[in-house]
Design a protein around this motif. Structure first.
Motif, short mmCIF file in Angstrom:
data_model
loop_
_atom_site.label_atom_id
_atom_site.label_comp_id
_atom_site.label_asym_id
_atom_site.label_seq_id
_atom_site.Cartn_x
_atom_site.Cartn_y
_atom_site.Cartn_z
N MET A 72 3.39 -1.76 15.72
CA MET A 72 3.07 -0.50 15.03
C MET A 72 1.65 -0.53 14.47
SD MET A 72 6.63 0.56 13.13
CE MET A 72 7.35 -1.04 12.77
N GLN A 89 -0.60 0.12 17.31
CA GLN A 89 -0.47 1.55 17.62
C GLN A 89 -1.36 2.39 16.71
OE1 GLN A 89 3.46 2.96 16.71
NE2 GLN A 89 2.86 5.12 16.79
N ASP A 90 -1.37 2.06 15.43
CA ASP A 90 -2.13 2.85 14.45
C ASP A 90 -3.63 2.59 14.54
OD1 ASP A 90 0.19 3.93 13.53
OD2 ASP A 90 0.35 2.67 11.76
N VAL A 95 2.73 5.54 22.25
CA VAL A 95 3.97 4.78 22.40
C VAL A 95 4.46 4.85 23.83
CG1 VAL A 95 6.38 4.62 21.69
CG2 VAL A 95 4.60 5.06 19.98
N ALA A 148 11.21 0.21 11.69
CA ALA A 148 10.54 1.27 10.93
C ALA A 148 11.57 2.07 10.13
CB ALA A 148 9.77 2.18 11.86
N ASP A 173 10.20 4.24 7.15
CA ASP A 173 8.95 4.67 7.78
C ASP A 173 9.33 5.57 8.96
OD1 ASP A 173 6.56 5.04 9.09
OD2 ASP A 173 6.25 2.91 9.57
N TYR A 221 7.79 8.10 10.22
CA TYR A 221 6.67 8.45 11.10
C TYR A 221 6.73 7.60 12.37
CZ TYR A 221 1.84 8.35 12.87
OH TYR A 221 0.73 8.40 13.67
N HIS A 222 6.93 6.31 12.19
CA HIS A 222 6.98 5.43 13.35
C HIS A 222 8.37 5.43 14.00
CE1 HIS A 222 3.35 3.53 11.41
NE2 HIS A 222 2.97 3.56 12.66
N GLN A 276 8.81 8.22 16.63
CA GLN A 276 8.07 8.01 17.89
C GLN A 276 8.73 6.96 18.78
OE1 GLN A 276 3.59 8.11 17.48
NE2 GLN A 276 4.14 8.00 15.31
N TRP A 277 9.12 5.84 18.17
CA TRP A 277 9.71 4.76 18.97
C TRP A 277 11.14 5.09 19.39
CZ3 TRP A 277 7.26 0.70 21.10
CH2 TRP A 277 5.97 0.43 20.66
N ARG A 331 1.62 10.02 8.97
CA ARG A 331 1.54 8.56 8.85
C ARG A 331 1.61 8.16 7.37
NH1 ARG A 331 -3.69 5.16 10.81
NH2 ARG A 331 -3.09 3.12 10.00
#
Length: 539
Positions: A138, A141-142, A148, A188, A193, A195-196, A199-200, A284
């Protein structure tokens, strides 16, 4: 002699135990994990061979019984009148079937496999390692703005001006499964979290749906598990309609799930309410300690200002002797990268053989890197690496490096004027967020040597990396890529002893590769006649 052997054995156990855990903080430990899995593969191969033999025997038994039922028993009613036929049937039903169904051989094979696994279990990754590795992905990624969907295909890509661009093309890569993406998303999710996690988990759902929702015995989660986590993640980000839609899909798989039924009722009420929660999109999480995050990440991504700095007439390259006789015949190749702060790169500072030896000496002593926390030191997520300290007595090459650093810088680097050589190996997404090398608090552990603050830093690149890992100077607005066998030097303090704020720097996350560096921190005391004070108290 026996006592000495016993002590050696105990010390070996201590070293092994110390090396356990925090595997994600060092690529060196990841290499050890590969060797560990090779041993597990040997145990599994033996298990497969043993089970194959057992299954062949079961197949033979099945074929024998099947032939009797399709031949002897079906052919003539007189067969059952034969006492020999009746005896073999009764014996088979009483004992042979029992031996097959409750085979101790099957249990023994499984126990052997489990015993082999337990033999290696102490050296296997812990839950902390899996979580740390997921956070490392992650982080990459950021910092590098990676997609992703690209990562799941084994590609390091980001969107630039509306187009998908390759950040780098690794020599070796693998694609991620739906379960792999689920594990990252779950880490996450458990940290709230979302936000992550969205996506995942979205990528996990896409992959699992594409595979028809098939489940493999080695997987952690099913499509239902992923949908459950994703629905709640969407709810927490304010997207209630998506949460409701996914919950309905969950009910299609398990209509009697009471918890999901209650969630559906809750989501429906929220959507018909006068003011349902707003879906502001994925945001984020804010950093609690990194005030320069945007600049830091921009420098890591683009190595900002490098092209402009090459053309800067004030900066230069030369062959440098520092007015030392020892360097006259073999001067160093110096590249001045910045005048404020003063940052210099010395090319080909170390040989391949020396770098290899330093890494070898450091391997047994690698421990999780720490940061100053008041008067003490502690581990932190903003520094992911392992490090070891080498005295000049650790090997002739360490002493040679000290001598070479002293020649080039003109400074006294002998302990305690110089700290011992710190060798660092970075882990998965290994990095060190923006920080100062010099102490900014009187209570800092830096002052334990009682030789003043860290006046200068000399950092040696012991290995190349394929991508990432640059040293970024935040306020000075430039970054330096990893240059194998080179060394970078800068002053941390002004001549008046005040800290130079322009030296705020960071070790960007390693995107691909195995990054090793060696740090030599040089203190104020012992440099009085090597770096004199200026007549100008402001300098």
């Amino acid at each position: 002699m026996k006592k000495l052997s016993y002590l050696c054995f105990i010390w070996t156990l201590v070293l092994v135990r110390r090396s356990r855990g925090e595997m994600f903080t060092s690529v060196q430990n990841v290499k050890q994990a590969i060797r560990c899995e090779e041993k597990l593969m040997d145990y599994l191969r033996i298990y497969i061979d043993q089970e194959s033999e057992r299954l062949q025997d079961i197949r033979r038994f099945y074929d024998k019984v099947w032939n009797l039922h399709t031949g002897l028993y079906a052919g003539s009613a007189a067969a059952v009148g034969n006492p020999l036929v009746a005896f073999t049937l009764i014996k088979r039903l009483h004992s042979e079937w029992l031996n097959v169904v409750y085979s101790s051989r099957a249990q023994r094979n499984t126990e052997d496999l489990r015993f082999g696994y337990e033999e290696e279990e102490a050296d296997l990754p812990k839950a902390e390692d899996l979580q740390g590795a997921a956070r490392g992905l992650m982080r990459l990624q950021d910092v590098y703005a990676l997609q992703v969907s690209g990562l799941s295909r084994g590609r390091f890509q980001r969107i630039t001006n509306g187009e998908v661009m390759n950040v780098c093309l690794p020599d070796v890569s693998v694609s991620l499964s739906g379960d792999d993406c689920f594990m990252v998303g779950k880490v996450a999710y458990e940290q709230q979290d979302y936000y992550h996690s969205v996506q995942w988990l979205e990528e996990s759902v896409r992959l699992l749906r594409g595979a028809g929702g098939q489940w493999s015995p080695e997987d952690e989660g099913t499509l239902e598990h992923v949908l459950d986590h994703l629905a709640f993640s969407y709810f927490k980000t304010g997207n209630v309609s998506f949460a409701l839609s996914l919950s309905h899909e969950l009910l299609h798989h398990n209509p009697m799930n009471e918890r999901v039924l209650k969630n559906v009722e809750k989501y429906e009420k929220l959507l018909v309410a006068a003011s349902p929660p707003r879906a502001d999109g994925l945001k984020r999480p804010a950093s609690t300690h990194l005030r320069t995050r945007e600049t830091y990440e921009r420098l890591c991504q683009t190595q900002e200002s490098q092209s402009a700095r090459v053309k800067d007439p004030v900066l230069f390259c030369d062959y440098y002797t520092n007015n030392r006789l020892a360097l006259l015949l073999q001067p160093v190749r110096r590249e001045v990268l910045s005048l404020q702060p003063f940052v210099v790169l010395y090319h080909d500072f170390i040989t391949d053989a020396e770098a290899k030896d330093v890494k070898r000496l450091a391997q047994l002593g690698l421990r999780r890197s720490v940061v100053a926390a008041g008067e003490k030191q502690a581990t932190a997520d903003y520094r992911i690496s392992k490090s070891a300290w080498l005295k000049d007595s650790a090997g002739s090459n360490v002493e040679k490096l000290d001598q070479r650093i002293s020649l080039i810088t003109g400074l006294n680097v002998k302990h305690p004027s110089g700290e011992y050589l710190q060798v660092v190996n970075y882990g998965i997404g290994g990095h060190y967020e923006p920080h100062f090398d010099h102490a900014t608090s009187p209570s800092s552990p830096v002052f334990k040597l009682k030789t003043g603050n860290r006046v200068a830093t000399f950092m040696i690149y012991l290995s190349p990396v394929e991508a990432g890992g640059s040293t970024a100077f935040i306020y000075a607005n430039f970054s330096v890529p990893v240059v194998e066998k080179a060394a970078i030097f800068w002053w941390n303090l002004h001549r008046n002893g005040q800290g130079d704020e322009d030296t705020l720097h960071a070790g960007c996350p390693v995107l691909i590769g195995d990054k090793w560096v060696a740090n030599k921190w040089i203190h104020e005391y012992g440099q009085e006649f090597e770096r004199r004070c200026s007549l100008n108290p402001e300098e």
